[in-house]
Design an enzyme around this catalytic site. Structure first.
Site, mmCIF file in Angstrom:
data_model
loop_
_atom_site.group_PDB
_atom_site.id
_atom_site.type_symbol
_atom_site.label_atom_id
_atom_site.label_comp_id
_atom_site.label_asym_id
_atom_site.label_seq_id
_atom_site.Cartn_x
_atom_site.Cartn_y
_atom_site.Cartn_z
ATOM 1 N N LYS A 22 31.816 10.643 -46.668
ATOM 2 C CA LYS A 22 31.810 9.871 -47.782
ATOM 3 C C LYS A 22 31.501 11.131 -48.869
ATOM 4 C CE LYS A 22 27.672 8.377 -49.537
ATOM 5 N NZ LYS A 22 26.790 9.438 -50.060
ATOM 6 N N ASP A 55 29.926 6.541 -42.298
ATOM 7 C CA ASP A 55 28.589 6.269 -42.944
ATOM 8 C C ASP A 55 27.502 6.806 -42.157
ATOM 9 O OD1 ASP A 55 26.277 5.005 -43.867
ATOM 10 O OD2 ASP A 55 27.489 3.782 -45.170
ATOM 11 N N HIS A 56 26.905 7.939 -42.311
ATOM 12 C CA HIS A 56 25.860 8.656 -41.331
ATOM 13 C C HIS A 56 24.927 7.711 -41.120
ATOM 14 C CE1 HIS A 56 23.662 10.162 -44.808
ATOM 15 N NE2 HIS A 56 22.533 10.163 -43.853
ATOM 16 N N LYS A 92 22.160 6.433 -37.116
ATOM 17 C CA LYS A 92 20.661 6.343 -36.991
ATOM 18 C C LYS A 92 20.291 5.299 -36.061
ATOM 19 C CE LYS A 92 19.596 7.710 -41.691
ATOM 20 N NZ LYS A 92 19.445 9.157 -41.562
ATOM 21 N N GLU A 104 13.504 8.249 -51.568
ATOM 22 C CA GLU A 104 13.416 9.583 -51.093
ATOM 23 C C GLU A 104 12.622 10.532 -52.186
ATOM 24 O OE1 GLU A 104 17.319 11.440 -49.807
ATOM 25 O OE2 GLU A 104 17.957 9.974 -51.420
ATOM 26 N N ASP A 147 26.119 6.773 -54.825
ATOM 27 C CA ASP A 147 25.733 7.654 -53.835
ATOM 28 C C ASP A 147 25.253 6.815 -52.492
ATOM 29 O OD1 ASP A 147 25.445 10.149 -52.683
ATOM 30 O OD2 ASP A 147 23.215 10.100 -53.099
ATOM 31 N N HIS A 201 25.410 2.969 -47.824
ATOM 32 C CA HIS A 201 24.215 2.927 -46.887
ATOM 33 C C HIS A 201 23.636 1.474 -47.093
ATOM 34 C CE1 HIS A 201 25.256 7.179 -46.423
ATOM 35 N NE2 HIS A 201 24.525 7.647 -47.239
ATOM 36 N N LYS A 208 15.416 8.773 -55.779
ATOM 37 C CA LYS A 208 15.166 10.073 -55.544
ATOM 38 C C LYS A 208 13.890 10.507 -56.178
ATOM 39 C CE LYS A 208 19.408 11.861 -54.297
ATOM 40 N NZ LYS A 208 19.574 12.009 -52.769
HETATM 41 C C1 BG6 Z 1 23.513 10.906 -48.638
HETATM 42 C C2 BG6 Z 1 23.318 10.782 -50.028
HETATM 43 O O1 BG6 Z 1 24.758 9.993 -48.119
HETATM 44 O O2 BG6 Z 1 22.646 10.406 -47.878
HETATM 45 C C3 BG6 Z 1 22.007 11.871 -50.220
HETATM 46 O O3 BG6 Z 1 24.607 11.522 -50.603
HETATM 47 C C4 BG6 Z 1 20.766 11.204 -49.673
HETATM 48 O O4 BG6 Z 1 21.810 11.885 -51.596
HETATM 49 C C5 BG6 Z 1 21.141 11.039 -47.949
HETATM 50 O O5 BG6 Z 1 19.970 12.314 -49.833
HETATM 51 C C6 BG6 Z 1 20.042 10.365 -47.411
HETATM 52 O O6 BG6 Z 1 20.205 10.515 -45.885
HETATM 53 P P1 BG6 Z 1 18.942 10.784 -44.947
HETATM 54 O O7 BG6 Z 1 19.934 10.802 -43.647
HETATM 55 O O8 BG6 Z 1 18.862 12.203 -45.279
HETATM 56 O O9 BG6 Z 1 18.228 9.922 -45.246
#
Ligand code: BG6
Length: 512
Positions: A172, A201-202, A206, A240, A259, A264, A364
């Site tokens: 992404k 989508d990482h 998890k 975050e 973002d 997510h 953030k």
């Molecule tokens: C990313 C965003 O996809 O996910 C970042 O671009 C964000 O802005 C991050 O900080 C959060 O992922 P994780 O795995 O660090 O919680």
């Protein structure tokens, strides 16, 4: 057998069932010299390799603009392994895998780079490397189309009679709005089949996010009450403490909405809200998730104003340390109107969820780093305990995604003593207590699944587009109305007051 004997031994670290090595392939990483490789991709490959989950002839070819040779890149990667990998077995594997990494320096739009890549891949075949190729686009988003069409030009995307695979993995952001996401899908789909594309989508990598499926569909006790009759509302928070770090230039264009929300947050929402799939195969699961997204009504401009709140952090303190406001971050405009926080109320118009609000929130520089999902059940009749001060406390299921990983159920109990007083108590499950902690980056499953062609954790074209369609009205309204009150929350706080109002006006409150 005693019930206790059916439970995993606490602290048993080797509790994952044995898996086979992934299918053989060469992994080609575009943008290999960037942060993603050293912090996430390479450590994930080392975690896989040290557990015997990579093919013995697995190797990597990296392409990037930075001026390395294969030798100097291997030296750099060796340093990175020492810095970023702590697990001894993964580190050992990583240091030996370095020798199987080749580097090609050049511009992503230069045809010669792809001719060289093709030659390199052919040479590797003579050294037993596979003819299956996995192309990983860890490059800036504007190069995705360019790289794919260059690969096509040298015929590296053609699957020869289905004998060898050619897959592309796209990070992404997938587009920056609905129109660009559609255009990118169209462009890619003229070059490859949907089956060859893996849109990442990482968050789906998890463990705790994947566990949502296991939790909901392998237990009989929650599903009967998982609906509008028993659930009052759902809260999904990804907070975050970090600011934008070195990503100011990207973030200025993106903002918190693009973002985090179409990807997510909506992924988590769809896992919470989906119907049980008919089987656990990727298409059935993705069909059910897609239906949830289709069930969310597109907001009108008036609803955007009522149901979406944006914020931007000013200077403040995180854990007692002073941090600058967003507008003073590197590569950020001094009058920037980019949002770093969003809160949103959505509904799903279907039989299960009608009138149940889903409150989504991400930001953030918030007070505490936590990603959590809260399911608040409706209160039972309180007449029996009329005298208790706590009669209003509902049952809550709290799903911890990170950094804490687990699930808690909050319920009422009698406080010991001569009178009937109620107090909330918590039933706690924590991953670490049952399964130990193994270092994971979240990319292990993602890479393993790409190598095996399993699409379960990846988005289909239309799912990405539906995500964008849902946020497009917000992008439009916010684009037209410059925020007048930015910065409107202090770094280290829980976000702007308007986000509290959003939920409080419904007689509810954020539970974190
Ligand atoms: C990313 C965003 O996809 O996910 C970042 O671009 C964000 O802005 C991050 O900080 C959060 O992922 P994780 O795995 O660090 O919680």
């Amino acid at each position: 057998m005693h019930l206790e004997e059916t439970l995993s031994e606490p602290e048993s670290k080797e509790s994952t069932p044995a898996r086979k090595p992934a299918q053989p392939c060469v992994l080609v990483i575009f943008g290999i010299a960037g942060d993603l490789t050293k912090r996430l991709l390479y450590p994930a490959l080392c975690n896989l390799g040290s557990k015997g989950l990579l093919d013995e002839n697995f190797c990597i070819v990296g392409v990037a603009m930075e001026k390395f040779t294969t030798k100097s890149f291997q030296a750099q990667l060796t340093k990175d392994v020492k810095q970023f990998i702590t697990d001894p077995a993964a580190k050992k594997f990583g240091l030996s895998l370095v020798r199987q990494v080749q580097y090609i320096s050049g511009s992503f739009s230069d045809h010669a780079v792809y001719v060289e890549l093709k030659n390199t891949l052919e040479k590797l075949t003579t050294k037993k490397a596979s003819k299956n190729y996995l192309f990983y686009f860890a490059s800036p988003p504007q190069f995705i189309g360019v790289i794919a069409s260059q690969l096509n030009r040298v015929k590296l995307l053609t699957e020869e009679n289905g004998q060898y695979f050619r897959r592309i993995v796209v990070e992404k952001p997938f587009g920056h709005d609905l129109a660009s996401a559609k255009a990118l899908n169209q462009e890619l789909l003229t070059l490859v089949d949907e089956q060859q594309i893996f849109r990442i989508d990482h968050f789906l990598g998890k463990e705790t996010v994947q566990n949502l499926l296991a939790f909901r569909f392998s237990n009989g006790i929650f599903e009967p009450i998982w609906n509008r009759r028993y659930i009052d509302h759902v809260q999904i928070t990804v907070a975050e403490t970090l600011g934008v770090e070195l990503r100011g230039a990207y973030y200025e264009q993106a903002g918190a909405l693009r973002d985090m929300v179409p990807n997510h947050l909506l992924q988590m929402l769809s896992l919470i809200a989906m119907e049980p799939p008919i089987s656990f195969s990727s298409d059935y699961i993705r069909d059910e998730k897609a239906k949830v997204l289709h069930g969310i009504p597109i907001l009108t401009p008036e609803q955007v104003l009522q149901q979406a709140v944006r914020g931007q952090y000013g200077p403040g303190k995180i854990d007692g340390v002073a941090v600058p406001g967003y507008r003073s971050e590197k590569n950020v405009a001094p009058q920037s109107s980019t949002e770093t926080f969003i809160a949103l109320k959505l509904f799903i118009d279907n039989w299960r969820w009608l009138h149940v609000p889903f409150y989504l929130r991400t930001g953030k520089r918030m007070k505490k780093r936590t990603s959590e999902i809260i399911i608040q059940f409706k209160s039972g009749p309180s007449s029996l305990f009329g005298g208790s001060e706590l009669k209003e406390i509902p049952n809550i299921l709290r799903i911890y995604i990170q950094p804490e990983e687990g699930i808690s159920l909050y319920f009422n109990a009698k406080i010991p003593g001569p009178t009937m007083q109620l107090g909330p108590v918590i039933m706690k499950f924590r991953y670490k207590d049952y399964f130990g902690i193994t270092p994971q980056t979240g990319y292990e499953t993602i890479l393993y699944d790409c190598m095996n062609g399993d699409h379960l954790l990846f988005n289909r074209a239309e799912m990405v587009e539906t995500g964008w369609a849902l946020v497009q009205p917000i992008l439009d309204v916010w684009g037209a109305l410059t925020p007048r009150d930015f910065p409107n929350y202090v770094a280290g706080s829980t976000g702007p007051k308007e986000a509290d109002d959003l939920i409080q006006q419904d007689g509810r409150k954020w539970l974190l």
